[in-house]
Scaffold this motif. Structure first.
Motif, PDB file in Angstrom:
ATOM      1  N   PHE A 149       0.854  -1.179   0.000  1.00  0.00           N
ATOM      2  CA  PHE A 149       0.000   0.000   0.000  1.00  0.00           C
ATOM      3  C   PHE A 149       0.891   1.231   0.000  1.00  0.00           C
ATOM      4  O   PHE A 149       2.068   1.168   0.328  1.00  0.00           O
ATOM      5  N   THR A 150       0.312   2.348  -0.402  1.00  0.00           N
ATOM      6  CA  THR A 150       1.058   3.590  -0.549  1.00  0.00           C
ATOM      7  C   THR A 150       0.666   4.555   0.561  1.00  0.00           C
ATOM      8  O   THR A 150      -0.515   4.723   0.870  1.00  0.00           O
ATOM      9  N   VAL A 151       1.685   5.182   1.147  1.00  0.00           N
ATOM     10  CA  VAL A 151       1.481   6.157   2.208  1.00  0.00           C
ATOM     11  C   VAL A 151       1.989   7.502   1.707  1.00  0.00           C
ATOM     12  O   VAL A 151       3.054   7.585   1.095  1.00  0.00           O
ATOM     13  N   LEU A 152       1.219   8.549   1.963  1.00  0.00           N
ATOM     14  CA  LEU A 152       1.619   9.896   1.582  1.00  0.00           C
ATOM     15  C   LEU A 152       1.351  10.806   2.760  1.00  0.00           C
ATOM     16  O   LEU A 152       0.236  10.866   3.285  1.00  0.00           O
ATOM     17  N   SER A 172      -7.329  18.221  -5.981  1.00  0.00           N
ATOM     18  CA  SER A 172      -7.075  17.774  -7.359  1.00  0.00           C
ATOM     19  C   SER A 172      -7.691  16.407  -7.655  1.00  0.00           C
ATOM     20  O   SER A 172      -7.848  16.045  -8.810  1.00  0.00           O
ATOM     21  N   GLY A 173      -7.986  15.640  -6.614  1.00  0.00           N
ATOM     22  CA  GLY A 173      -8.542  14.310  -6.822  1.00  0.00           C
ATOM     23  C   GLY A 173      -7.498  13.256  -7.084  1.00  0.00           C
ATOM     24  O   GLY A 173      -7.814  12.116  -7.408  1.00  0.00           O
ATOM     25  N   GLY A 174      -6.232  13.581  -6.963  1.00  0.00           N
ATOM     26  CA  GLY A 174      -5.196  12.578  -7.207  1.00  0.00           C
ATOM     27  C   GLY A 174      -3.848  13.034  -6.681  1.00  0.00           C
ATOM     28  O   GLY A 174      -3.718  14.075  -6.030  1.00  0.00           O
ATOM     29  N   PHE A 175      -2.867  12.255  -6.988  1.00  0.00           N
ATOM     30  CA  PHE A 175      -1.502  12.541  -6.544  1.00  0.00           C
ATOM     31  C   PHE A 175      -0.599  12.857  -7.736  1.00  0.00           C
ATOM     32  O   PHE A 175       0.572  12.550  -7.732  1.00  0.00           O
ATOM     33  N   ASP A 176      -1.183  13.439  -8.766  1.00  0.00           N
ATOM     34  CA  ASP A 176      -0.388  13.803  -9.934  1.00  0.00           C
ATOM     35  C   ASP A 176       0.508  14.978  -9.582  1.00  0.00           C
ATOM     36  O   ASP A 176       0.045  15.986  -9.073  1.00  0.00           O
ATOM     37  N   GLY A 177       1.766  14.827  -9.882  1.00  0.00           N
ATOM     38  CA  GLY A 177       2.695  15.920  -9.630  1.00  0.00           C
ATOM     39  C   GLY A 177       3.099  16.004  -8.180  1.00  0.00           C
ATOM     40  O   GLY A 177       2.702  15.186  -7.351  1.00  0.00           O
ATOM     41  N   PRO A 178       3.851  17.023  -7.837  1.00  0.00           N
ATOM     42  CA  PRO A 178       4.327  17.145  -6.452  1.00  0.00           C
ATOM     43  C   PRO A 178       3.198  17.537  -5.502  1.00  0.00           C
ATOM     44  O   PRO A 178       2.284  18.273  -5.857  1.00  0.00           O
ATOM     45  N   GLY A 184       7.232  20.810   3.467  1.00  0.00           N
ATOM     46  CA  GLY A 184       7.828  20.807   2.136  1.00  0.00           C
ATOM     47  C   GLY A 184       7.215  19.721   1.272  1.00  0.00           C
ATOM     48  O   GLY A 184       6.116  19.222   1.525  1.00  0.00           O
ATOM     49  N   LEU A 185       7.958  19.369   0.244  1.00  0.00           N
ATOM     50  CA  LEU A 185       7.488  18.386  -0.733  1.00  0.00           C
ATOM     51  C   LEU A 185       7.326  17.001  -0.085  1.00  0.00           C
ATOM     52  O   LEU A 185       8.194  16.546   0.656  1.00  0.00           O
ATOM     53  N   VAL A 186       6.200  16.358  -0.356  1.00  0.00           N
ATOM     54  CA  VAL A 186       5.904  15.026   0.189  1.00  0.00           C
ATOM     55  C   VAL A 186       5.837  14.052  -0.975  1.00  0.00           C
ATOM     56  O   VAL A 186       5.169  14.313  -1.975  1.00  0.00           O
ATOM     57  N   SER A 187       6.534  12.947  -0.848  1.00  0.00           N
ATOM     58  CA  SER A 187       6.491  11.947  -1.922  1.00  0.00           C
ATOM     59  C   SER A 187       5.880  10.646  -1.402  1.00  0.00           C
ATOM     60  O   SER A 187       6.040  10.296  -0.235  1.00  0.00           O
ATOM     61  N   PRO A 188       5.163   9.932  -2.268  1.00  0.00           N
ATOM     62  CA  PRO A 188       4.534   8.677  -1.843  1.00  0.00           C
ATOM     63  C   PRO A 188       5.581   7.615  -1.513  1.00  0.00           C
ATOM     64  O   PRO A 188       6.619   7.526  -2.167  1.00  0.00           O
ATOM     65  N   ARG A 189       5.281   6.821  -0.496  1.00  0.00           N
ATOM     66  CA  ARG A 189       6.132   5.697  -0.111  1.00  0.00           C
ATOM     67  C   ARG A 189       5.316   4.414  -0.230  1.00  0.00           C
ATOM     68  O   ARG A 189       4.189   4.350   0.262  1.00  0.00           O
TER      69      ARG A 189
END
Length: 195
Positions: A149-152, A172-178, A184-189
């Protein structure tokens, strides 16, 4: 007692002997007679499962349970038989060998729904206990079990998100882009898990 001698009637008479009269010997004889006429009779096969469990011989319940799953895979009693198979998985190497060979045959014969799920769960358990990770993953995929599973996050500075303001993914309804979080910037794990 003076009814029909067809396979189904004999099997049901065996269940009556076992469950109403408490006569296991007579029940066993009726189940055997029923199976001589029709080796795929699910009532007789499950009767043998019940007799073995009544005698405290769970290992002897395996053969008729597997036979029921193979010979009558679409019968409702195949679900109960598959549950017996799952309960016996992991108890002994010889039992696991039987389950591995015959549960696959039952699946090939058309076991579906809950019966198929329980048989695959037994096969996955055996594969995991034997360290066969590829076979384990294969069975989990067949069962539709998630393995990752993905955590953000974090998306807010507080433990509870603000009710009035939407965070980026809600807008936005999604995780497109940063995605920007409070630090700061959060990336999916992606987190994976074994079972």
């Amino acid at each position: 007692q003076s009814g029909s001698n067809d396979s189904r009637s004999l099997a049901l008479a065996g269940h009556r002997s076992l469950l109403i009269e408490g006569n296991a010997g007579n029940a066993g004889a009726r189940f055997e007679q029923a199976l001589k006429q029709d080796s795929a009779n699910p009532y007789a096969l499950f009767g043998q499962v019940l007799l073995a469990q009544r005698a405290g011989r769970a290992d002897e319940a395996l053969e008729p349970a597997l036979a029921l799953c193979e010979r009558a895979p679409d019968h409702p009693l195949s679900v109960a038989a598959a549950r017996v198979v799952l309960e016996l998985a992991g108890t002994a190497a010889t039992i696991d060998d039987q389950i591995q060979a015959r549960a696959t045959q039952a699946l090939d014969a058309g076991a579906a729904g809950d019966a198929a799920h329980l048989l695959r769960a037994a096969l996955a358990m055996i594969a995991a206990s034997r360290g066969d990770l590829e076979a384990h993953r294969k069975r989990l995929r067949e069962m539709g079990t998630p393995t990752e599973f993905t955590v953000l996050g974090p998306l807010a500075i507080y433990q509870v998100l603000d009710f009035d303001e939407k965070v980026g993914p809600e807008s936005s309804g999604g995780f497109d882009g940063p995605v920007n979080g409070p630090y700061g910037l959060v990336s999916p794990r992606v987190l994976t898990f074994f079972d």
